[in-house]
Design a protein around this motif. Sequence first.
Motif, PDB file in Angstrom:
ATOM      1  N   HIS A   1      -9.316  -3.370  10.101  1.00 31.18           N
ATOM      2  CA  HIS A   1      -9.204  -3.577   9.004  1.00 31.18           C
ATOM      3  C   HIS A   1      -9.760  -4.619   8.378  1.00 31.18           C
ATOM      4  O   HIS A   1      -9.864  -4.434   6.894  1.00 31.18           O
ATOM      5  CB  HIS A   1      -8.030  -2.619   8.219  1.00 31.18           C
TER       6      HIS A   1
ATOM      7  N   TYR B   1      -1.582   9.798   3.480  1.00 32.41           N
ATOM      8  CA  TYR B   1      -1.729   9.519   4.644  1.00 32.41           C
ATOM      9  C   TYR B   1      -1.878   9.922   5.658  1.00 32.41           C
ATOM     10  O   TYR B   1      -0.718   9.663   5.904  1.00 32.41           O
ATOM     11  CB  TYR B   1      -1.339   8.160   4.475  1.00 32.41           C
TER      12      TYR B   1
ATOM     13  N   TYR C   1      -6.960  10.594   8.496  1.00 28.20           N
ATOM     14  CA  TYR C   1      -6.846   9.606   9.103  1.00 28.20           C
ATOM     15  C   TYR C   1      -8.556   9.994  10.664  1.00 28.20           C
ATOM     16  O   TYR C   1      -8.884   9.667  11.295  1.00 28.20           O
ATOM     17  CB  TYR C   1      -5.375   9.171   9.469  1.00 28.20           C
TER      18      TYR C   1
ATOM     19  N   ALA D   1       1.814   0.227  10.719  1.00 28.54           N
ATOM     20  CA  ALA D   1       1.943  -1.679  10.526  1.00 28.54           C
ATOM     21  C   ALA D   1       0.573  -1.087   9.318  1.00 28.54           C
ATOM     22  O   ALA D   1       0.536  -1.000   8.350  1.00 28.54           O
ATOM     23  CB  ALA D   1       0.681  -1.268  11.474  1.00 28.54           C
ATOM     24  N   MET D   2       0.484  -2.790   9.062  1.00 30.70           N
ATOM     25  CA  MET D   2      -0.469  -2.081   7.522  1.00 30.70           C
ATOM     26  C   MET D   2      -0.948  -4.125   7.959  1.00 30.70           C
ATOM     27  O   MET D   2      -0.237  -5.398   8.093  1.00 30.70           O
ATOM     28  CB  MET D   2       0.977  -2.953   6.055  1.00 30.70           C
ATOM     29  N   GLU D   3      -2.108  -3.291   7.153  1.00 26.61           N
ATOM     30  CA  GLU D   3      -3.124  -4.639   7.301  1.00 26.61           C
ATOM     31  C   GLU D   3      -3.167  -5.826   6.177  1.00 26.61           C
ATOM     32  O   GLU D   3      -4.171  -6.138   6.071  1.00 26.61           O
ATOM     33  CB  GLU D   3      -4.669  -4.055   7.683  1.00 26.61           C
TER      34      GLU D   3
ATOM     35  N   LYS E   1     -11.947   3.844   4.278  1.00 27.10           N
ATOM     36  CA  LYS E   1     -11.440   2.905   5.121  1.00 27.10           C
ATOM     37  C   LYS E   1     -10.235   3.508   6.779  1.00 27.10           C
ATOM     38  O   LYS E   1     -10.457   3.237   7.545  1.00 27.10           O
ATOM     39  CB  LYS E   1     -10.280   1.526   4.298  1.00 27.10           C
ATOM     40  N   GLU E   2     -10.131   4.144   5.913  1.00 27.70           N
ATOM     41  CA  GLU E   2      -8.811   5.103   7.365  1.00 27.70           C
ATOM     42  C   GLU E   2      -9.423   5.534   8.492  1.00 27.70           C
ATOM     43  O   GLU E   2     -10.044   5.196   9.608  1.00 27.70           O
ATOM     44  CB  GLU E   2      -8.065   5.467   6.583  1.00 27.70           C
TER      45      GLU E   2
ATOM     46  N   HIS F   1      -6.199  -1.405  15.193  1.00 28.13           N
ATOM     47  CA  HIS F   1      -6.749  -0.857  14.268  1.00 28.13           C
ATOM     48  C   HIS F   1      -6.404  -2.417  13.211  1.00 28.13           C
ATOM     49  O   HIS F   1      -7.594  -2.057  12.217  1.00 28.13           O
ATOM     50  CB  HIS F   1      -5.662   0.991  14.561  1.00 28.13           C
ATOM     51  N   GLU F   2      -5.944  -2.518  12.672  1.00 27.14           N
ATOM     52  CA  GLU F   2      -4.952  -3.305  11.371  1.00 27.14           C
ATOM     53  C   GLU F   2      -5.826  -4.166  11.451  1.00 27.14           C
ATOM     54  O   GLU F   2      -6.285  -5.148  10.533  1.00 27.14           O
ATOM     55  CB  GLU F   2      -3.403  -3.510  11.650  1.00 27.14           C
TER      56      GLU F   2
ATOM     57  N   MET G   1       5.885   3.015   7.437  1.00 26.74           N
ATOM     58  CA  MET G   1       3.918   2.938   8.357  1.00 26.74           C
ATOM     59  C   MET G   1       4.544   2.236   9.954  1.00 26.74           C
ATOM     60  O   MET G   1       5.785   1.962  10.206  1.00 26.74           O
ATOM     61  CB  MET G   1       3.206   2.527   7.511  1.00 26.74           C
TER      62      MET G   1
ATOM     63  N   GLU H   1       0.582  -0.968   0.113  1.00 24.63           N
ATOM     64  CA  GLU H   1      -0.085  -0.268   0.307  1.00 24.63           C
ATOM     65  C   GLU H   1       0.737   1.070   0.078  1.00 24.63           C
ATOM     66  O   GLU H   1       1.844   1.089   0.842  1.00 24.63           O
ATOM     67  CB  GLU H   1      -1.263   0.199   1.038  1.00 24.63           C
TER      68      GLU H   1
HETATM   69  N1  BAL Z   1      -2.857   1.103   5.392  1.00 21.99           N
HETATM   70  C1  BAL Z   1      -2.222   1.491   5.939  1.00 21.99           C
HETATM   71  C2  BAL Z   1      -1.979   1.298   7.365  1.00 21.99           C
HETATM   72  C3  BAL Z   1      -2.953   2.139   8.143  1.00 21.99           C
HETATM   73  O1  BAL Z   1      -3.862   2.137   8.109  1.00 21.99           O
HETATM   74  O2  BAL Z   1      -3.448   0.583   9.170  1.00 21.99           O
END
Ligand code: BAL
Length: 900
Positions: free
Chosen positions: A307, A382, A387, A268-270, A325-326, A303-304, A266, A127
Amino acid sequence: PQQKFRKDYAPPPYTISTVHLNFILGEETTTVTSRLHVLPNYGLLEEGAARPALQLDGRKDVKLVRVAVAGNELAAGQYMVTEKQLTLNNLPPGEFEVEVVTELRPQDNSTLEGLYKSSGNFCTQCEAEGFRGITFFLDRPDIMAKYTTRIEADEANYPVLLGNGNLKESGKLEGGRHYAVWEDPFPKPCYLFALVAGKLSMKERSFTTCSGREVALRIFVQENNLGKVDHALESLIKSMKWDEETFGLEYDLDLFNIVAVDDFNMGAMENKSLNIFNSRLVLASPETATDLDYSRIEGVVGHEYFHNWTGNRVTCRDWFQLTLKEGLTVFRDQEFTADMNSRAVKRIEDVMMLRSSQFTEDAGPMSHPIRPESYIKMDNFYTLTVYEKGAEVVRLYDTLLGKEGFRKGMDLYFKRHDGHAVTCDDFLAAMADANNVNLDTLGRWYSQAGTPNLHVSTLYDAASKTYTLTCKQNTPPSAGQDIKLPVLIPIKLGLLGPDGADVPLRLRGPDGSVTDLGTTGVLRFEEAESTFTFEGVEVEPVPSLLRGFSAPVKMHVEGQTDEQLLFLLAHDSDPFNRWEAGQRLARKLLLKLYAAAAAGGGADNAKDVGERCAAAGGVPDAFVGAYRAVLGDETLDGSFKAMAVSLPTGNELMDAIEGADPPLLHHVRMYVVKQLALQLRPELEALVAANDDKPGEPYHFTAAACAHRAIKNRCLAMLSSLEEPEITQMLLNRFKDATNMTDEIAALSCLVELAGPDRDVALASFYDKFKDEPLVLLKWLGLQATSNAPGNVALVKSLVDHPAFNVTNPNNCYSLFLGFGRSPVNFHAADGSGYAFMGDAVLRVDTINHQVAARMVSAFTTWRQYDKERQAMMRSQLERIVSHPGLSENVFEIASKSLK
Ligand code: BAL
Ligand code: ZN
C-alpha cells in the motif's frame, strides 16, 4: 440516515497543506490541538458572492474546546458546531490558519475508530472516516497534507511514542512526562494518520533498498510476545525486495514501523510508515500459529507494505474509488504469495474464497459494483466485492496485457499520479495509454454489480478440421441495475488432444488470417455473443477453458461430460483447471444427491440422509477412481492434492439450490466424504504415514513442509468422518502428541465434530494448555462455534459467559459469532434458536462496536437462499434489528438493504 452518492462528488472548496497536531495524552482527558494551513480552492467568485463556509467533519464524542481563525479565537455564535460538523463562516480571503482544540476520552472509545486504548496503550484507526473522531477536519481522502505530530504523555506508562514519518525531536518534561515530535515529509490523506503510545517492546532488522538506503524495520509488541515476531519481520523484508524486483518500487523513508494491537476492527492498516496490525496477523510461533496463520501473516504484511505505493503515494480521490487501492493491492499481495510459495495453490485458494463468499455477496441484496454508487457508512463497503472481485478485475489487465504490458501501465500510473488522489478511471487510462489499447469494455466491470454468466458451446468440424467456440454472456439484474452491458472477458484456454497434451492454437481472424497463439491463448470476448474458430485441429479436442480462472464469471460449458471432466482432471497442463475439473464433477454429484435427498424429506438425521443418497446411486466408482488417481499422483504436491480432494463448499453449492436446507446439504456433503473415506481408506492411511513428521523434526514454514501437513491433515479429516473408535483414538493421540499448532488444531477440529466425551476432554485440555494465549483461545472459541455437532447452539450460548470470551474485542466476536454463522447445522437450526441467538448478539455488540455488529448482521443477508421456514425466521430477525431503537447507521444499512 443519509446516503452519499458517487455522482455527487465535488472538489472541496478549501484544501489543507499542512497539519500540526499536538496530543496531550491523559488518563481521563486527552487534548488535541490541531493547526491547519488552509488554502482556498473555490476559484474565482462572482462579484458580491460570499466566500464558501469551511465545514469540518466531527463526531459526537469529540468535544470542541476552542477554535481560532487567523489567530483570532472565535466566540460562541461565530461558528456552528453540531454532533457531526463544525462550520466556519466569514473566512478571510486567501490562505489562513485554523486552530482547533478538542477533548477526547480514548479510554471510553469502544468503537475502535479514531483514538482509543487497547491493552492500556493508545492507538488509532482512521480509515475510512475515523480521523474526525480525533479533531474536526476535512475528513476526505482528496485532502492531502503534510503532518507534524507532537505527542506528550506520562513516561512510565507510555515509554514508546510513535507517529508517522521521521522522529524529529524527543525529550523529558516535568512531572514524569515526556514528548516526541514526528514529521512526515509525504503529503497524505488523514485516513493514513497514526499515533501509538504505550509500553511496547521492539525487535528490529535492517533492509538495504535497491538504491543503497538503509531502512530500519521495527515491530512493536507487548513484551511477552517478542519471541513471535520473526516471521512477520522476515515477511516484510521479502515484501520490500519483491516490490523492487517486480514493480521497481523502492521504500521512501528510513524507518518502517509495525505495531501489533489486540483490539482492532480490521486485519491491519497501512498508515504511512506506522502500520498498525491486529496482533493475530503479526504474532506467530510454531506452537501457537498454524500454516494458514503463517501464510496470512506473510500475505497481510506484504499487502500493507505494498500500500505504500498503491494507496499512500497514489491514493483515492473519494471512497467510492476504494477498489483503486484495495483491488490493486490485493492483486499485488496475491502475486507476492504466488511467487513466494505455490502459484497454483494460491490461485485455487483465492478462487475458492471468491466463489464461496464473493459470488454469494454479488448475488444477494448487498450486491454492489466494485466501485459502489452509494453508501450510508463507508465502513460497510470494505467488502469481498471491493477487495477480492476488485483484485480479479486488476488481474484482467494482467491477463490481457501480459506481465510486460501490465508493468508499463503501472509505470505510467505512478508517473502521472504520484502524490495525488485519483480515480479508477485514471488507472484504466494509464493501462490503456501505456499499451495503446482500448479497454472501454473492461471499464464496465467497475460499474456493474453481479457475477456475469459465460456460456460456451463447441463445434468440431472433422471435414475442415476446425473447432469453433460460441461464447455468450449475460449479467443478471441487481438492485438499481436492470440492464447490464457485455463486459470484457479474457478467456484463457487450451485444447487437449487425445493423448492429453495441448494442441497448437491457430486462431482464424475475421479476415481469414491465422494467429498462432501457442498452446495457451487468451481470447478477448467482449460482445454479448462471439465465435472463435481454430484451424488445423486434427481430432476433436477437449477444451480447457478459463485457465487460471481468467475472469470472475460463472462458466457453463454446453454438453460438458463427466468423461471430459475426468480427462481434464487427469491431464490438463493448467493445474487450476485440473482442480476445477474435479470441482465440477463433485458439484454435479453433490447437487444430484442433494436433490434426491431433499425429495425424500428434511435433514432429520445424517443416517436417513445417507440412506437417501445411497438409494440415489451414491458415489459412483468413476468419481472415487478419479480421487484415487489424484491421491496417488506422484507429480502433484500435497497442498494441491488436499484441495483437489476437497468438495466445493456448502456456500458455493447453495448458490445453485433454490430454497436450500443448509443442514441437509451438510449431511449430503458428509455422506460423500464418508463414502470416499470408506473406499479410499488404504490410500488415505498411506498418505498420512508418508507425510507424517519425522521424529524430532522442527517446524518450518516452507511450501514443501506445508504441503506434507496439508495432505496428511486432509486425509485425517476424511478418515475421521468414519467415526470409528480406532480412528478417534488415533486422533486423540495425535492431538496430544502434536508438536505444532497446525497438527494440533487439525486433530482437534476433527474431534470437535464428534459427539461424546472425547470432544469435551480434548477441548478442556486445549483450554488448559493455552489459557494464557489469547490468539490460540480464538481458535478454541471458533472451533466450538463453527462445529456442526448436533445441538451445539446451547454450548455456543454458554461460551458468551466463559471467562475466555470478551465481547468488546473484535477478534473474540469474529471467532464466536461469525464462526457460529458459518455452521450450516446450528446457525440454521430448524427451530430458529441459532437465528435468535445471533439477532440478540448483533444488538448487544452494536452498543459497543458498530463495525463489528454490522459484520455480524451479514450472516442474515443471504436469507432468500433458504427454504420458506428459514426465510421467515431470518427475515423476522432482520426486521427486529432494523426497528431496534438507537441502532447504529452501520447495522441499519446492512439490515435494511438485506430486507430489500
Ligand atoms: N486499508 C484498510 C486495510 C487494508 O486493506 O489494508
Ligand atoms: Zn488494503
